[in-house]
Write a protein that holds these residues in place. Sequence first.
Motif, short mmCIF file in Angstrom:
data_model
loop_
_atom_site.label_atom_id
_atom_site.label_comp_id
_atom_site.label_asym_id
_atom_site.label_seq_id
_atom_site.Cartn_x
_atom_site.Cartn_y
_atom_site.Cartn_z
N MET A 47 9.34 4.58 14.59
CA MET A 47 9.18 5.04 13.20
C MET A 47 9.09 3.88 12.22
N LEU A 48 9.89 2.85 12.50
CA LEU A 48 9.84 1.66 11.64
C LEU A 48 8.45 1.05 11.66
N GLY A 49 7.86 0.99 12.86
CA GLY A 49 6.51 0.46 13.00
C GLY A 49 5.51 1.28 12.20
N LEU A 50 5.64 2.60 12.31
CA LEU A 50 4.72 3.48 11.59
C LEU A 50 4.91 3.36 10.08
N TYR A 51 6.16 3.15 9.68
CA TYR A 51 6.47 3.11 8.25
C TYR A 51 6.06 1.77 7.63
N TYR A 52 6.48 0.68 8.27
CA TYR A 52 6.21 -0.64 7.69
C TYR A 52 4.87 -1.23 8.14
N ARG A 53 4.24 -0.62 9.15
CA ARG A 53 2.97 -1.07 9.72
C ARG A 53 3.07 -2.49 10.26
N GLU A 54 4.27 -2.96 10.49
CA GLU A 54 4.44 -4.33 10.99
C GLU A 54 5.75 -4.36 11.75
N ILE A 55 5.74 -4.99 12.91
CA ILE A 55 6.99 -5.15 13.65
C ILE A 55 7.09 -6.62 14.08
N ASP A 61 0.83 -1.21 0.00
CA ASP A 61 0.00 0.00 0.00
C ASP A 61 0.86 1.26 0.00
N ARG A 62 1.95 1.18 0.77
CA ARG A 62 2.82 2.36 0.90
C ARG A 62 3.35 2.82 -0.45
N VAL A 63 3.73 1.84 -1.26
CA VAL A 63 4.31 2.19 -2.56
C VAL A 63 3.20 2.39 -3.61
N GLY A 64 2.01 1.96 -3.29
CA GLY A 64 0.90 2.13 -4.23
C GLY A 64 0.76 0.98 -5.21
N VAL A 65 1.15 -0.22 -4.79
CA VAL A 65 0.98 -1.41 -5.65
C VAL A 65 -0.41 -1.99 -5.37
N THR A 66 -1.22 -2.11 -6.42
CA THR A 66 -2.61 -2.54 -6.21
C THR A 66 -2.87 -3.96 -6.70
N ALA A 67 -1.81 -4.69 -7.06
CA ALA A 67 -2.00 -6.05 -7.58
C ALA A 67 -2.59 -6.97 -6.52
N GLN A 68 -3.23 -8.04 -6.97
CA GLN A 68 -3.72 -9.07 -6.06
C GLN A 68 -2.52 -9.82 -5.47
N LEU A 69 -2.69 -10.30 -4.25
CA LEU A 69 -1.60 -11.03 -3.61
C LEU A 69 -2.02 -12.48 -3.36
N ALA A 70 -1.11 -13.41 -3.63
CA ALA A 70 -1.39 -14.82 -3.35
C ALA A 70 -0.12 -15.49 -2.86
N GLY A 71 -0.30 -16.57 -2.11
CA GLY A 71 0.86 -17.33 -1.65
C GLY A 71 0.41 -18.74 -1.33
N VAL A 72 1.34 -19.67 -1.22
CA VAL A 72 0.92 -21.02 -0.86
C VAL A 72 0.88 -21.15 0.67
N SER A 73 0.87 -22.39 1.16
CA SER A 73 0.50 -22.59 2.56
C SER A 73 1.45 -21.94 3.58
N GLY A 74 2.64 -21.53 3.15
CA GLY A 74 3.56 -20.87 4.07
C GLY A 74 3.00 -19.61 4.68
N ILE A 75 2.08 -18.94 3.98
CA ILE A 75 1.49 -17.72 4.55
C ILE A 75 0.11 -17.99 5.14
N MET A 76 -0.36 -19.24 5.00
CA MET A 76 -1.72 -19.48 5.49
C MET A 76 -1.70 -19.79 6.99
N THR A 77 -1.37 -18.76 7.74
CA THR A 77 -1.26 -18.93 9.19
C THR A 77 -2.05 -17.82 9.87
N ALA A 78 -2.33 -18.04 11.15
CA ALA A 78 -2.99 -17.00 11.94
C ALA A 78 -2.06 -15.78 12.02
N GLY A 79 -0.75 -16.04 12.01
CA GLY A 79 0.23 -14.97 12.10
C GLY A 79 0.13 -14.00 10.94
#
Lengths: 384, 306
Positions: free
Chosen positions: B218-226, A238-256
């Motif tokens: 600032m890192l937290g505010l910038y990356y929104r994740e720590i 979002d910070r850079v303004g990338v609006t593409a869809q995001l996908a990943g396999v099971s490595g990201i499918m976590t509560a974390g």
Amino acid sequence: MKFKSGLLLLLALAAPFPSAVLAKDTVKLAFIGPLSGGNSAPGLGGRNSAQLAVQLRNADPAAKYTYELVTFDDECKPNVGIQVATKAASDNSIIAGITHYCSAVGIATVDTYSRFGLPVVVWGAILPEITYGNDYREIHRVNGTMINEGRLAADFLTKQGYKKFVVVHDTTDYGKGQNKYFTEYLKPTGGEIVATFPVSPDQQDFTAELTRIKELKPDLILIGGLTPLGVRLRAQMDRVGVTAQLAGVSGIMTAGFLEGAGAAGEGTISFHNGAPISKYPQGQAFLDAYAKAGFREDPDAYGPFAYSATNLVMDAIEKTGPDRKKMKEVLNGTKGYKALVGEINFDDHRQNIVNANVYVAQDGKWIYWPDSDYAAGKKRLARN
Amino acid sequence: MDIGILAQQLFNGLMLGVIYAMIAVGFSLFFGVLDVIKFSHGDVVTVGAFSSLGAAGIAGGLVALPPVLALASGIAAAVAIGALAGVIIGRVLVLPLRHAPGVNVLLATLMAGTVLREAIRLGVPNGGNPKPFPALLPGGAIKAGSFSVGIDSVMILAAGLLLVLGTHLLITRTRFGLAIRAVAQDGEVARLSGIDFHAVVLGTFALGSALAAFAGCMLGLYYREINFNMGVLLGIIGFASAVVGGLGSMLGPIIGGFLFAGVQTLVVVALPISSAYKDVIAFAVIIILIAIFPTGLIAERRSERV
């Protein structure tokens, strides 16, 4: 004299108790996974699930043995993994292992288990080479591989209308494998990979890569990595303004991932070789028992596999006794084994045959794609 | 590459540079006053990030304060707890060991960093997982063609630059700064002139650590994740930046920080397929520069020690 008579008295008191109560031998099993570090959430979920299987078995009067789970932390680091694998495998009182969430560690330790003859069942790592890259009869796996996940990812995403892809993958065997299989299966579908960014798994800042990605205007970014990488990438898009869809396999499918990415995680697609826990016949019973056991952490996406692997191992020991070689043979021939995660059938590489499923992050939860608002058309995935 | 994207990459580099510089300045301050390397510095960054998350979360969530006040309490908590961590590390580990070989302090503070890191992992609920950081700065973006930066990013960059400048002024224009410089030049002589040596050393540790903790916020505010191990690599990069810039000087670590960030960004821009090697290349540049300028780009003999 006083001491002697006391001893005799003790012996006389002890004699009437049935000796059968004391006769249940204890069998040790090793659990190895990442219990610390950025991937500790699935690791702790897996450990708790394995612990639950052991607790339930020990409470069962029909069990021939008392089981003890010896846990080791591989920190998701191959060198640490080899150390703890050697420690577990060289301990003759340990009869089998329930091993590894991280693929990079899983592949590094197969030689160790084979050398020491310790039968293990992998509960989370999805790199195909762990089972298919060798012919070690000690190595088994209950969860699927990234072949299933990569094939489904390429197929599903192109059917959703995405054509231009960017892959951001970590440089471990895990990330490289994901890139390889996704790319391979994407070719026949007509999808195009416009750029591939190999990155370090510890990298914090992705703004430079994302600015490059913004210039390339892909339809979708595929993450070939684990939760920390996924969270960082999602948060910085979002910070850079990338609006593409995001996908990943099971490595990201976590509560974390859901917690870390927060609201920005909404709509992220994932592919996992397990079905939702509620879809399994014993799923609710598992969740109830898990809640009752009072663990601090969630079972996470791979907990049910760790639970199934532990039961599979204990059932084999019940059949053969605590003998590594004999129980290995029983494990090798697993066919039609009814487990929490469905029927387990090992192929000739002792790899369970599993189908992958599509999930989407919706309202802070991973939802099975067919049940989601996105599949129903109520919500829309990102389109460039 | 069009000019907008180029400007955006330049901004990315600047942003990264100011974060590295803030961490590097701390290393330089500690080395200046006591000739020690405090290797727990990266983890103090993490402590700052988590303190501000906790305070901002409580202020914004439980007490329902507006974002500005939640942010203020987050920053105040980061700076206060960071400074406190610095004073404790300085008092308990560094001062008693100052006559021991330098490697002892290095080891002790390295271990202290691990303690801080693990305390966060174990003490924070689900501490092993990355944590989302609330967006407390105004949203919106400045757009010009393909160039787009968040207003919050600009504010963070400005705050970072102001803080580095403020630290420079504090060192060069105030009595406390004068005392720091006196202790840095010669501790014994400074003592003889009536300067409270311990207070100055601990004050410097508080200052450097508060800077690092602010950088964490600032890192937290910038990356929104720590996350609990975010400080490890940042600490190493901060140290490398300080060394290449000139350990012990004030301007050196700032130059070092921007240099490191510049090389990292340039690698991604110029050689996208070798994105994985950006740290390798950046550290290789540092090694080459250290070989050419053994005492750093701003050599100590030519610059006044902080």
